[in-house]
Design an enzyme around this catalytic site. Structure first.
Site: not given
Ligand code: FAD
Ligand code: SIN
Length: 545
Positions: A24, A53, A57, A124, A228, A249, A295, A356, A391, A397
Site C-alpha cells: 500500500a 510474506w 497471490g 483459492e 500501530d 487462516h 476461511r 492472519h 476477507r 494485496l
Molecule cells: P504491510 O505490508 O504489512 O506493511 C506495513 C508497513 O508499515 C511496513 O513497512 C512496516 O514497517 C510499516 N510500519 C508499521 N508500523 C509502523 C510504525 N509505527 N512506524 C513506521 N512504519 C511502520 N494477501 C493477499 O492478497 N494474497 C496473499 O497471498 C496473501 N498471503 C499472505 C501470507 C501471509 C503469511 C501474510 C502474513 C499475509 C498474507 N496476505 C495476503 C495479506 C497481505 O499480505 C497483507 O494484508 C498486505 O500485504 C498488507 O500490506 P500493507 O501495505 O497494508 O502492510
Molecule cells: C494464502 O496464500 O493462503 C494467503 C492468501 C491471503 O491471505 O489472501
C-alpha cells in the site's frame, strides 16, 4: 545505482509522508513521487511487513470466462453482506490494470499454460473461478522487491527504514495560533538505531502500516503487525470500525519451533485435503464447498474438530497430488518444510488456524480519506468496506494496489495547504530510561494470550467480559509505564497493541449476532440488517494510551 537510505535530522519537511513500505505505502509513494517529494518510513527493514510474506497471490479477473461481477459477488458472499458494494466494485474493476502495472515494474508472474492465457491463475477458497495471479508460492516477496527497487530508483522518494512512527502530529502539536483547524501535519517517529525522536512534517500523511494480527499469541504475521496505524489514528481522533473481524487462516504450520509459517490456501485450491490423524477427511460434515469454503468456515471446522478430539493440530495432505506437482507449485513451502524434516510430497503437513488478517481498521472513504484532514490511509490498516465480515483470499494485496493509487490521485488533486514551521519538540524531560523492561515482556505475553484464549475463533459473552477486564488492567499499567519511561520500539508496539486489543474487545462485545469471522455461541443467529461496528474516539476514551 540504488540510493542509500538517508539518516534524518531532527525535523524534515516533505510534500507527503508515507508511513509504511508495504504494497500500500510503496504503491502510493510511487504515484505521488510524480508530483512532489515523498518520505517513506518503515519501522524496521523495508521488506519487514506482511507484503513480503504473502504467498498465494493477487485476485484479478484475467480469464475470458470470468467476470468482474462474479468477483464482486464472491467478495460479498465471503464478507457476509457487510461489504460496501461501491468499494468492492471499484477494487475488483481496478485489478487488471494493477496487475499490468506490477508486471511493468518487473514482477515475474507465472505464465499461463495456453497461448490465450497470459498468466497462470490458481484457485483459492470462496472464489468461483481460477482468479489468482501469482509468483510460485512467494508472490509477496516478488511484489515487495519490485516496488522497493522502483522506489529506490526514484529521485523524489526518500526511504527511511528503522524509523518507528510514535504519534501523528496534529493541530494540538503546533506552536502558535496559526493552525487552529483539526488537521494532520505529519508524524513523530523514533529513530530506533539512534534512539531519538524526529519529526516528519508534511501537508499530507498516508497511513500504510498494515494490520494487527500480532495481538494474538499465534499468528501468521511478521512481528511488526502490531496495529500501530490504527492506534495512532484513534489517538488523533479518527473513527475505526469492524475491529471484531479478525481473520484466522486455517492452515498455519503446527511446529514446536516455527509458529508463524503459512501453508498457502492455494494448496487446498490445487486439491489438498484436510484430514484427521486417522486419515479421514472432515470438511464434508461442515460445508458443501469442502476445503474451498471461505476461511471463516474452514477455520471454525478445524477448531471444532480439534476441540472435539482434543487434538493439537489437524493435517493438510498434498501427497495424492504427486511429488512433481507439489514441488513445481509450492517450491518455497516444500523447501522450508524439508528444513524442518517434513517432506510434504510423502507426508501430510500438521496445521492449525492462526490470526492472519485484520478486516477492521481506520475508516476511509473511496479516496482513502480518514476523518482527519491531511491524513489518508491504504491497505490493511484501513476499513475501506472491501472485506465486510470476512476477507476473500488474495483480495488484500489487490486492495493495497488499488487504494494506494486512489490515495495518491486524491492527494495530487487536493490543494496544498501551508505546513507549520514550528511544532512542539518531543518532550522527554520528565521521563527516564526504564529499569523494569520485564514489565513490557510480561504484559505483551499476557495480552496476546488473553486475546487468544478469550477473543478467538469462537466467542462467548463471558469470555469477552473476562478479556475486557484483563485488557483494562493492562491498559492502565502500560499507560503508567509510557508516562514514566523513555519511548522504545517495544514500548511503542505494546502501547499500540493494548489499544487495538481494547478496540477489538469493545467491537466484539457490541456485536450481538454471528456474522462472518465473528462467531458467538451466545448469539448464533445473523441479524437481518448488516451494520458496521463504528467506534468514535469523540464519544469516549479517544486518548486511550
Ligand atoms: P504491510 O505490508 O504489512 O506493511 C506495513 C508497513 O508499515 C511496513 O513497512 C512496516 O514497517 C510499516 N510500519 C508499521 N508500523 C509502523 C510504525 N509505527 N512506524 C513506521 N512504519 C511502520 N494477501 C493477499 O492478497 N494474497 C496473499 O497471498 C496473501 N498471503 C499472505 C501470507 C501471509 C503469511 C501474510 C502474513 C499475509 C498474507 N496476505 C495476503 C495479506 C497481505 O499480505 C497483507 O494484508 C498486505 O500485504 C498488507 O500490506 P500493507 O501495505 O497494508 O502492510
Ligand atoms: C494464502 O496464500 O493462503 C494467503 C492468501 C491471503 O491471505 O489472501
Amino acid at each position: 545505482m540504488a540510493k542509500q537510505p538517508t539518516p534524518p535530522p531532527e525535523a524534515q519537511h516533505f510534500d507527503v509522508v508515507v508511513i509504511g513500505s508495504g504494497a500500500a505505502g510503496l504503491t502510493a509513494a510511487l504515484h505521488l513521487a510524480e508530483h512532489g517529494r515523498v518520505a517513506v518510513l518503515a519501522k524496521g527493514g523495508l521488506s519487514d511487513g506482511s507484503t513480503a510474506w504473502a504467498q498465494g497471490g493477487i485476485a484479478a479477473v484475467l480469464d475470458a470466462g470470468d467476470t468482474v461481477a462474479a468477483h464482486v459477488e464472491d467478495t460479498m458472499i465471503a464478507g457476509a453482506g457487510l461489504n460496501h458494494r461501491a468499494t468492492v466494485e471499484r477494487v475488483a474493476a481496478g485489478a487488471s490494470a494493477a496487475i499490468d502495472r506490477l508486471a511493468a515494474l518487473g514482477v515475474p508472474f507465472n505464465a499461463g499454460e495456453t497461448v490465450s492465457e497470459r498468466w497462470h491463475l490458481t484457485r483459492e477458497g470462496g472464489h468461483s473461478h481460477r482468479r489468482i495471479v501469482h509468483v510460485d508460492d512467494a508472490t509477496g516477496w516478488a511484489v515487495s522487491q519490485a516496488l522497493i527497487r522502483a522506489a529506490q530508483a526514484h529521485p523524489n522518494i526518500t526511504l527511511v527504514p528503522d524509523m518507528a512512527a510514535v504519534d501523528l502530529i496534529t493541530h494540538r502539536h503546533v506552536v502558535g495560533a496559526r493552525f487552529p483547524q483539526r488537521r494532520c501535519h505529519g508524524v513523530y517517529a523514533l529513530d530506533t538505531k539512534r534512539r531519538r525522536v524526529a519529526a516528519f512534517i508534511a501537508p499530507a500523511t498516508v497511513l500504510a502500516t498494515g494490520g494487527a494480527s500480532r495481538v494474538y499469541l499465534y499468528s501468521t504475521n511478521p512481528d511488526g503487525a502490531t496495529g500501530d496505524g490504527i492506534a495512532m489514528a484513534w489517538r488523533a481522533g479518527c473513527r475505526v470500525s469492524n475491529m471484531e473481524f479478525n481473520q484466522f487462516h486455517p492452515t498455519c504450520l503446527w511446529h514446536p519451533k516455527v509458529r508463524n509459517f503459512l501453508i498457502t490456501e492455494a494448496a487446498r485450491g490445487e486439491g489438498g485435503h484436510l484430514k484427521l490423524p486417522d486419515g479421514s477427511r472432515f470438511m464434508q460434515r461442515y460445508d458443501d464447498r469442502l476445503e474451498l469454503a471461505p476461511r471463516d468456515v474452514v477455520a471454525r471446522a478445524i477448531d471444532a474438530e480439534m476441540k472435539r478430539l482434543g487434538l493439537s493440530h489437524v493435517l493438510l495432505d498434498l501427497t495424492h497430488l504427486g511429488a512433481d506437482f507439489v514441488r513445481a507449485h509450492f517450491p518455497t513451502i516444500h523447501a522450508r518444510l524439508l528444513e524442518l524434516d517434513i517432506d510434504c510430497t510423502v507426508q501430510p503437513i500438521p496445521v492449525v488456524p492462526a490470526a492472519h488478517y485484520s478486516c477492521g481498521g481506520v475508516m476511509v472513504d473511496l479516496d482513502g480519506r480518514t476523518d482527519l484532514a491531511g491524513l489518508w490511509g491504504a491497505g490493511e490498516v484501513t476499513q475501506s468496506g472491501l472485506h465486510g465480515a470476512n476477507r476473500l483470499a488474495s483480495n488484500s494485496l489487490l486492495e493495497c494496489l488499488v487504494f494506494g493509487q486512489a490515495v495518491a490521485d486524491d492527494i495530487a488533486a487536493a490543494a496544498t495547504p501551508d505546513t507549520p514551521s514550528a511544532i512542539r519538540p518531543w518532550d522527554e524531560s520528565r521521563v527516564t530510561d526504564s529499569d523494569e523492561e520485564v514489565v513490557i515482556a510480561h504484559n505483551w505475553d499476557e495480552l496476546r494470550r488473553t486475546m487468544w484464549d478469550y477473543v478467538g475463533i469462537v466467542r462467548t459473552d463471558k469470555r469477552l467480559e473476562r478479556a475486557a477486564h484483563r485488557v483494562k488492567t493492562l491498559r492502565k499499567e502500560v499507560q503508567d509505564y509510557y508516562g514514566n519511561f523513555r519511548v522504545t520500539a517495544d514500548l511503542i508496539e505494546l502501547r499500540n497493541l493494548v489499544t487495538v486489543a481494547d478496540l477489538i474487545v469493545r467491537s466484539a462485545r457490541a456485536r450481538k449476532e454471528s456474522r462472518g469471522l465473528h462467531f458467538s455461541t451466545d448469539h448464533p443467529g445473523m441479524a437481518a440488517t448488516a451494520l458496521d461496528t463504528v467506534l468514535d474516539p469523540a464519544q469516549g476514551r479517544g486518548d486511550a494510551v
